[in-house]
Design a protein around this motif. Structure first.
Motif, PDB file in Angstrom:
ATOM      1  N   PHE A 164       1.604  -7.745   0.877  1.00 53.91           N
ATOM      2  CA  PHE A 164       0.602  -6.753   0.497  1.00 53.91           C
ATOM      3  C   PHE A 164       1.278  -5.551  -0.153  1.00 53.91           C
ATOM      4  O   PHE A 164       2.431  -5.233   0.148  1.00 53.91           O
ATOM      5  N   ILE A 165       0.526  -4.859  -1.007  1.00 55.43           N
ATOM      6  CA  ILE A 165       0.981  -3.587  -1.559  1.00 55.43           C
ATOM      7  C   ILE A 165      -0.137  -2.569  -1.395  1.00 55.43           C
ATOM      8  O   ILE A 165      -1.288  -2.805  -1.784  1.00 55.43           O
ATOM      9  N   ALA A 166       0.197  -1.446  -0.774  1.00 60.37           N
ATOM     10  CA  ALA A 166      -0.773  -0.368  -0.579  1.00 60.37           C
ATOM     11  C   ALA A 166      -0.611   0.638  -1.718  1.00 60.37           C
ATOM     12  O   ALA A 166       0.501   1.072  -2.019  1.00 60.37           O
ATOM     13  N   HIS A 167      -1.732   0.988  -2.364  1.00 62.79           N
ATOM     14  CA  HIS A 167      -1.683   1.976  -3.441  1.00 62.79           C
ATOM     15  C   HIS A 167      -3.009   2.717  -3.501  1.00 62.79           C
ATOM     16  O   HIS A 167      -3.970   2.368  -2.803  1.00 62.79           O
ATOM     17  N   CYS A 168      -3.074   3.753  -4.326  1.00 62.51           N
ATOM     18  CA  CYS A 168      -4.265   4.609  -4.385  1.00 62.51           C
ATOM     19  C   CYS A 168      -5.057   4.470  -5.681  1.00 62.51           C
ATOM     20  O   CYS A 168      -5.975   5.249  -5.931  1.00 62.51           O
ATOM     21  N   TYR A 169      -4.706   3.509  -6.539  1.00 63.49           N
ATOM     22  CA  TYR A 169      -5.431   3.340  -7.799  1.00 63.49           C
ATOM     23  C   TYR A 169      -6.792   2.677  -7.554  1.00 63.49           C
ATOM     24  O   TYR A 169      -6.968   1.899  -6.617  1.00 63.49           O
ATOM     25  N   LYS A 201       4.995 -14.332   8.992  1.00 63.92           N
ATOM     26  CA  LYS A 201       5.570 -13.073   8.532  1.00 63.92           C
ATOM     27  C   LYS A 201       4.551 -12.305   7.697  1.00 63.92           C
ATOM     28  O   LYS A 201       3.760 -12.902   6.972  1.00 63.92           O
ATOM     29  N   THR A 202       4.616 -10.983   7.775  1.00 56.90           N
ATOM     30  CA  THR A 202       3.776 -10.137   6.943  1.00 56.90           C
ATOM     31  C   THR A 202       4.604  -8.976   6.414  1.00 56.90           C
ATOM     32  O   THR A 202       5.328  -8.327   7.161  1.00 56.90           O
ATOM     33  N   LEU A 203       4.494  -8.732   5.112  1.00 60.33           N
ATOM     34  CA  LEU A 203       5.216  -7.653   4.440  1.00 60.33           C
ATOM     35  C   LEU A 203       4.216  -6.727   3.771  1.00 60.33           C
ATOM     36  O   LEU A 203       3.325  -7.181   3.051  1.00 60.33           O
ATOM     37  N   VAL A 204       4.369  -5.415   4.016  1.00 58.10           N
ATOM     38  CA  VAL A 204       3.529  -4.407   3.362  1.00 58.10           C
ATOM     39  C   VAL A 204       4.439  -3.434   2.624  1.00 58.10           C
ATOM     40  O   VAL A 204       5.413  -2.920   3.197  1.00 58.10           O
ATOM     41  N   LEU A 205       4.117  -3.163   1.354  1.00 55.00           N
ATOM     42  CA  LEU A 205       4.876  -2.203   0.549  1.00 55.00           C
ATOM     43  C   LEU A 205       4.161  -0.857   0.546  1.00 55.00           C
ATOM     44  O   LEU A 205       2.953  -0.783   0.320  1.00 55.00           O
ATOM     45  N   ILE A 206       4.939   0.201   0.788  1.00 57.10           N
ATOM     46  CA  ILE A 206       4.440   1.576   0.804  1.00 57.10           C
ATOM     47  C   ILE A 206       5.219   2.383  -0.234  1.00 57.10           C
ATOM     48  O   ILE A 206       6.455   2.396  -0.215  1.00 57.10           O
ATOM     49  N   GLY A 207       4.508   3.071  -1.112  1.00 58.64           N
ATOM     50  CA  GLY A 207       5.156   3.769  -2.218  1.00 58.64           C
ATOM     51  C   GLY A 207       5.664   5.156  -1.864  1.00 58.64           C
ATOM     52  O   GLY A 207       5.481   5.649  -0.749  1.00 58.64           O
ATOM     53  N   THR A 237       3.773   9.369   2.757  1.00 60.28           N
ATOM     54  CA  THR A 237       4.493   8.092   2.744  1.00 60.28           C
ATOM     55  C   THR A 237       4.824   7.613   4.141  1.00 60.28           C
ATOM     56  O   THR A 237       4.545   6.463   4.508  1.00 60.28           O
ATOM     57  N   GLU A 238       5.449   8.467   4.953  1.00 63.74           N
ATOM     58  CA  GLU A 238       5.879   8.035   6.281  1.00 63.74           C
ATOM     59  C   GLU A 238       4.697   7.752   7.202  1.00 63.74           C
ATOM     60  O   GLU A 238       4.753   6.854   8.052  1.00 63.74           O
ATOM     61  N   THR A 239       3.586   8.502   7.006  1.00 59.93           N
ATOM     62  CA  THR A 239       2.385   8.248   7.814  1.00 59.93           C
ATOM     63  C   THR A 239       1.762   6.918   7.419  1.00 59.93           C
ATOM     64  O   THR A 239       1.353   6.120   8.274  1.00 59.93           O
ATOM     65  N   ALA A 240       1.671   6.671   6.117  1.00 57.07           N
ATOM     66  CA  ALA A 240       1.119   5.405   5.636  1.00 57.07           C
ATOM     67  C   ALA A 240       1.936   4.225   6.154  1.00 57.07           C
ATOM     68  O   ALA A 240       1.375   3.198   6.582  1.00 57.07           O
TER      69      ALA A 240
END
Length: 254
Positions: A164-169, A201-207, A237-240
């Motif tokens: 997954f990738i988390a973003h605000c767009y 496994k689960t991977l999340v990307l945080i910008g 970032t760190e909270t997300a």
């Protein structure tokens, strides 16, 4: 045996003699005033606890002998991975690493992104943070801290699990030409907690503070990452990153 003092020694195993790392030895002798014959609790950071006793105690050399070992109860299924762009203020990243370890996480991957304010990070300090947090929270699983990698290099590596990738767009952002010439448009973002599979496994990307660039989001989607939301609040970032850890933990808890 009192189990209040947990020591990290990565090479410990059952029915053997070994030596505490230098910093752990200094803490045992100078701070805790431990001496020969005292009982202690060890972990190798790979899921095992060991009951042991000191056979030699000095500030630089503490030799122990293990008496028995047992596996720590794992509180989550599968694996939890977070890829995060380090913040300019390292205190925030240290806070994240500490709290994520207390909750439960398998690996922290450090990303260098287009909008990253921090381009270089040495992992030694974060290693110490997660070891201390592992001991404080009485866990026997030490998260892996991966060295910083360029974003494009990281997303091109294989990962056998959900990505997954988390973003605000927003979904109506204009499409742009991808690296292969195919137009890639953003899609609606589902809430992470609704998409996580308990097993595997689960991977999340945080910008970074300025979010991923639009091109990075589209490249990640081309590489198989699903865009997700962490809720309606705009988060640091760190909270997300910590919210993502907690959502994964809740979905995967035993």
């Amino acid at each position: 045996m009192k189990e209040s003092h947990l020591f990290y020694t990565p090479h410990a195993n059952a029915d053997c003699m070994g030596e505490l790392p230098t910093e752990e030895a200094a803490h045992a002798v100078r701070v805790l005033r431990m001496k020969e014959g005292d009982d202690m609790l060890l972990t190798n950071g790979q899921g095992m606890f060991m009951q042991a006793h000191l056979t030699m105690a000095s500030p630089k050399h503490c030799v122990y002998e293990t008496d028995k070992q047992w596996e720590d109860e794992r509180l989550w299924q599968g694996e939890i991975h977070i890829g995060v762009a380090p913040t300019k203020n390292m205190d925030r990243m240290e806070w994240f690493a500490e709290k994520a370890t207390e909750i439960g996480i398998d690996a922290i991957h450090l990303l260098q992104c287009d909008n990253s304010e921090r381009k270089v990070l040495k992992t030694e300090r974060l290693e110490k943070i997660v070891i201390a947090a592992m001991k404080q929270s009485h866990k026997a699983w030490k998260p892996t801290i991966e060295a910083m990698q360029p974003f494009k290099q990281f997303i091109s590596q294989p990962f056998d699990g959900q990505k997954f990738i988390a973003h605000c767009y927003e979904a109506d952002e204009a499409g742009a030409e991808g690296e292969q010439g195919a137009s890639v448009h953003l899609t609606d973002r589902n809430f992470l907690g609704d998409k996580v599979q308990p097993n595997g496994k689960t991977l999340v990307l945080i910008g970074p503070e300025g979010d991923f660039s639009l091109e990075e989001v589209k490249l990640a989607m081309q590489a198989g990452f699903t865009p997700i939301s962490l809720g309606k609040s705009r988060l640091r970032t760190e909270t997300a990153a910590l919210v993502a850890v907690h959502l994964l933990y809740l979905a995967k808890r035993v």
